[in-house]
Design an enzyme around this catalytic site. Structure first.
Site: not given
Length: 518
Positions: A147, A177, A250-251, A308, A310
């Site tokens: 991002h 991400d 900080n990402s 599947v 679930i």
């Protein structure tokens, strides 16, 4: 209001007593605990930070966006003397723009460009965003969050020594991400390596370095507050929670262990104000390493696929399935032609182990499958009608499986019948030709139609709605309201407190629901 925010805007630790350690030592002395138990966190992280800070970069991105006005055009009567004035004023301001510099609540430490004044589109403008990243290969490989660089026209890596290098995108993965960038330096870069997040413990010391609010080279310390956090941001959530100060910007930055290894990538915070309140989240290295390797090799991910649908095994479902305690992943549906279908997995099976790993909760299974090599044959252990069995399964590739599922997406809907029966607070009827035509059911679809639901019933509490289709009761196929009634009576006679229904909604999605028997 509390908001989730994505945070885009060597030597070991030296340990010393400090006041907190001395106080704890005094307390432990009263209990007879030895001196080793009184050892505390780092007295200083200066040596470690000095060695690592050169590997952490500020990520600056530029994106071209369409101009939008923020103030709506006032409504004035047609022909009013103010009409020409407002038209001219707002048209001019929509083009010239107002003040810039607003963050987006996530990673924009500093947005460039101007904002318009009205609600119509204008000329495109450049918007700048700031985040963090770190070098894992001296040749110029950088890791950050997806991002941080998503939809960017230009990406620049800013190093602590003032060097600026244009970066190219090697590959990115929205599900975890993560993104991999490449720069071309004149000399080898300072790099860090991934460590083992799997064996990190709650209470272990960690250190974050990043670019909060555009303040590059910021170092913060704290501990691991919790592990395995699911914040509903993606299908493979398994975050490390830390109280080290994490803020916007900080990402994509690294979370280090006490020997300077990256055990997490800082990604999100929870905050009512947009600033750090000591609750930050990092993608653990145990997830990141495999994704990064695939992005570097292929430019995309190659995840395993089981095929599947679930759901979680609740207490009610466990009782209905005859399982001693809630565990595993309940199979609600099997994709036709997928690996699970070929292996004869059935709806109602509870997968309790995959490739030798026990499945305690539902959300563990997708991560294990995704991290397994495409084409690998593994064994799955499941419980079917109270009996345990093991099946071999050869995994497919997730992207191909998603295309198969999408191709089959335009299907069942549901609806009222002629002959109706009431049971469990549900009004049921046969799925006749009229209902099939009206609600676009395929001829192959079988089940019993729910035409009405008593709002005070247990079925309504569990989310069953008019238009749903009951496919199975107690893992037995039902084709008529009478089948439902007989099977429910049978379960009641066996002393069951609830009955297990396999329900399809109007979109064709299957789910198991345990409904209390009156």
């Amino acid at each position: 209001m509390v908001s989730w925010i994505r945070t885009v805007p060597g030597a070991g630790w030296r340990r010393g007593p400090g006041l907190a350690a001395l106080a704890l030592a005094a307390a432990l002395a009263l209990t007879g605990a030895g001196p080793a138990a009184a050892e505390q966190g780092p007295d200083s992280v200066a040596d470690l930070a000095e060695k690592l800070i050169g590997a952490v970069v500020n990520i600056s991105t530029t994106q071209t966006v369409a101009e939008t006005r923020q103030v709506p055009l006032p409504q004035v009567p047609e022909g009013s003397p103010f009409q020409d004035f407002f038209d001219e004023f707002f048209d001019k301001n929509g083009k010239d723009g107002g003040n810039g510099g607003n963050g987006d609540g996530a990673d924009n430490g500093d947005n460039g460009g101007d904002e318009g004044g009205g609600d119509e589109g204008g000329d495109p403008r450049k918007v700048q965003s700031l985040g963090s990243g770190f070098v894992i290969d001296p040749s110029g490989i950088i890791i950050t969050n997806n991002h941080v660089i998503e939809d960017a026209d230009e990406i620049v890596a800013n190093f602590s020594d003032g060097t600026k290098l244009k970066a190219e995108l090697v590959g990115h993965d929205a599900k975890t991400d993560l993104a991999v960038l490449r720069v071309k330096p004149d000399k080898p870069l300072t790099a860090v390596k991934f460590g083992d997040s799997e064996h990190m413990r709650v209470g272990d010391w960690v250190m974050a370095i990043g670019n909060p609010f555009g303040l590059g080279g910021t170092v913060t310390t704290g501990i691991i507050s919790a592990r395995n956090r699911d914040i509903n941001s993606g299908p493979y959530d398994n975050y490390i929670q830390t109280d080290a100060a994490i803020n916007r910007g900080n990402s994509g930055g690294p979370l280090f262990n006490e020997v300077g290894e990256v055990i997490g990538i800082n990604t999100a915070i929870i905050s009512p104000s947009g600033g750090s309140i000591g609750i930050g989240f990092a993608i653990p290295s145990e997830i990141a390493v495999g994704v990064v390797e695939q992005l570097r090799e292929f430019g995309e991910t190659h995840r395993g696929w089981l095929g599947v649908n679930i759901q979680e095994v609740t207490d009610d479902l466990a009782e209905s399935l005859g399982i001693a305690s809630p565990q595993g992943a309940l199979v609600a549906g099997v994709t036709e032609g997928g690996p699970a279908a070929v292996a004869k997995v059935e709806p109602g099976d509870v997968i309790v182990a995959f490739d030798g790993h026990a499945i305690k909760t539902m959300r563990e299974l997708p991560r294990l499958v995704a991290n397994t090599a495409v084409g690998k044959e593994v064994s799955i252990t499941l419980i079917r009608k109270g009996k345990e069995l093991t099946l071999p399964v050869k995994l497919g590739r997730l992207d191909e499986g998603e295309k198969v599922a999408a191709a089959k997406g335009d299907e069942p809907k549901a609806e009222p019948p002629k002959d109706q029966t009431k049971i469990l607070g549900l009004t049921l009827g046969a799925l006749d030709d009229g209902a099939r035509e009206k609600y676009h059911f395929n001829a192959e679809v079988k089940g019993v139609l729910v035409s009405a639901v008593d709002p005070a019933s247990a079925a309504a509490e569990k989310g069953i709605a008019a238009g749903d289709l009951i496919v199975e009761v107690a893992q037995e196929e039902v084709l008529s309201p009478e089948d439902v009634a007989k099977t429910v009576d049978k379960q009641k006679g066996m002393g069951r407190k609830s009955v297990l229904l396999l329900v399809s909604n109007a979109g064709g999605d299957l789910r198991f629901i345990a409904v209390k028997i009156d």
